[in-house]
Design a protein around this motif. Structure first.
Motif, short mmCIF file in Angstrom:
data_model
loop_
_atom_site.label_atom_id
_atom_site.label_comp_id
_atom_site.label_asym_id
_atom_site.label_seq_id
_atom_site.Cartn_x
_atom_site.Cartn_y
_atom_site.Cartn_z
N UNK A 1 -0.74 29.90 -5.60
CA UNK A 1 -2.07 29.94 -6.22
C UNK A 1 -3.18 30.08 -5.18
N UNK A 2 -3.03 29.42 -4.04
CA UNK A 2 -4.03 29.52 -2.99
C UNK A 2 -4.06 30.92 -2.38
N UNK B 1 2.83 31.40 2.46
CA UNK B 1 3.52 31.20 1.19
C UNK B 1 5.03 31.14 1.44
N UNK B 2 5.58 32.19 2.02
CA UNK B 2 7.03 32.25 2.22
C UNK B 2 7.53 31.16 3.17
N UNK C 1 5.27 38.04 -8.21
CA UNK C 1 3.90 38.18 -7.71
C UNK C 1 3.85 39.11 -6.50
N UNK C 2 4.73 38.89 -5.53
CA UNK C 2 4.68 39.69 -4.30
C UNK C 2 4.91 41.17 -4.60
N UNK C 3 5.86 41.47 -5.47
CA UNK C 3 6.14 42.88 -5.80
C UNK C 3 4.91 43.54 -6.41
N UNK C 4 4.27 42.87 -7.36
CA UNK C 4 3.10 43.45 -8.02
C UNK C 4 1.90 43.50 -7.08
N UNK D 1 10.30 28.82 -9.20
CA UNK D 1 9.38 29.21 -8.13
C UNK D 1 9.79 30.52 -7.47
N UNK D 2 11.06 30.69 -7.18
CA UNK D 2 11.52 31.91 -6.51
C UNK D 2 11.24 33.14 -7.36
N UNK D 3 11.43 33.01 -8.66
CA UNK D 3 11.16 34.12 -9.58
C UNK D 3 9.67 34.45 -9.60
#
Length: 322
Positions: free
Chosen positions: A190-191, A180-181, A230-233, A223-225
């Motif tokens: 999404x994947x 992803x990153x 997502x990553x934090x949660x 996208x960055x937001x």
């Protein structure tokens, strides 16, 4: 087997230098970890770091400790000479470390250290009496500047549940970093969620539902937001060790994808294995291996790609004890 494991690649993970056998402790000693060096080092490329040494404290040196009141951030002072204050120096080297080590997928820490202790590090009242506990100064900086990084104390890796949880987080974060990153897109996000869904469900079903709803219209956000949220949660949810109840729920959902593909007797055998696990009669590896066997033969592409069935190298035996 994870992609990295299949290619024989090791994952970059930070580690308190004393745990690798380096003589960097205040008394010139070390706390060499056999498990880290003889087991994990086969899978992890360990990168040692000692924040106290980096802050200019020599070896041997005067011990330091955390000093402060309940409602304030502790300072890091000398135990014999309180005028020795290394608080700012430790903050500076910690920030510099984070800036130069964004490639790490986790960090293994030294228990009880005023710099590297994850929790329950003694904080002393200015009058010299023990007051309360907190995290070490380096750990607080990691949490501030690199909050998604999986952290664990080496001593806590003796606990089978915490050990499996930490290594699961390291491999999940590695998946994020590589897929992803490295090439950010809404599709990659999404994947990632698609293949991590049942792992996420096993750790925290509420976050699993919340992130599913969030991603339904994530493309309306920058996208960055969307990625940062997502990553934090996601990493926070994985930080909650899965329980027998939550694993059982995930296992039954996986089984649901096989109901039409296997006969009634096989379905009952799978249900019995899941129930034996729920009741504590067998370890998680038993229903997982049975389900994986049938998923490989009868499952859809969607269920076969679920990381929950194979979140870390099988050879580590992490699910043999939980």
């Amino acid at each position: 087997m994870t992609e990295r494991a299949a290619r024989g690649e090791r994952i970059p993970v930070g580690i308190s230098a004393c745990l690798t056998g380096e003589p960097v402790r205040y008394n010139g000693g070390h706390k060499r970890s056999r498990y880290c060096l003889e087991v994990l080092q086969e899978r992890f490329a360990l990168e040692p770091f000692c924040p106290e040494l980096a802050a200019g404290l020599g070896v041997p040196r005067e011990p330091i400790r955390l000093v402060g009141l309940h409602d304030e951030t502790p300072r890091v002072l000398g135990t014999q000479d309180p005028s020795l204050d290394v608080t700012e120096r430790l903050e500076e080297v910690s920030e510099a470390f984070v800036a130069g080590h964004r490639h790490l997928r986790g960090f293994i820490l030294m228990k009880g250290s005023p710099s590297c202790g994850l929790e329950r590090v003694k904080v002393y009242h200015p009058n010299g009496m023990p007051s309360h506990s907190d995290a070490g100064a380096f750990v607080r900086a990691l949490r501030r500047h690199f909050p998604e990084l999986p952290l664990e104390e080496e001593a806590r890796l003796n606990d089978a549940v915490l050990r499996e949880n930490f290594i699961t987080r390291v491999y999940a974060f590695d998946d994020w970093k590589r897929r992803v990153e490295a090439t950010p897109s809404y599709h990659a996000l999404l994947q990632f969620h698609r293949r991590q869904k049942y792992l996420l469900m096993a750790h925290h079903v509420e976050t699993y539902r919340e992130l599913g709803r969030y991603l339904a219209d994530a493309s309306k956000r920058p996208l960055a937001e969307a990625m940062a949220h997502y990553l934090q949660r996601f990493m926070a949810a994985l930080g909650r060790p899965a329980t027998r109840k939550s694993h059982t729920n995930a296992l039954l959902h996986v089984l649901g994808y096989l109901k039409q593909a296997v006969d009634g007797e096989t379905r009952q055998d799978l249900l019995a294995a899941i129930e034996d696990y729920r009741l504590g009669h067998v370890h998680l590896v038993v229903p997982i291996r049975l389900l994986t066997h049938y998923v490989k033969r009868h499952g859809s592409d969607y269920i076969r790609e679920q990381t929950y069935l194979d979140p870390h190298p099988y050879e580590l035996g992490l699910r043999n004890a939980i």
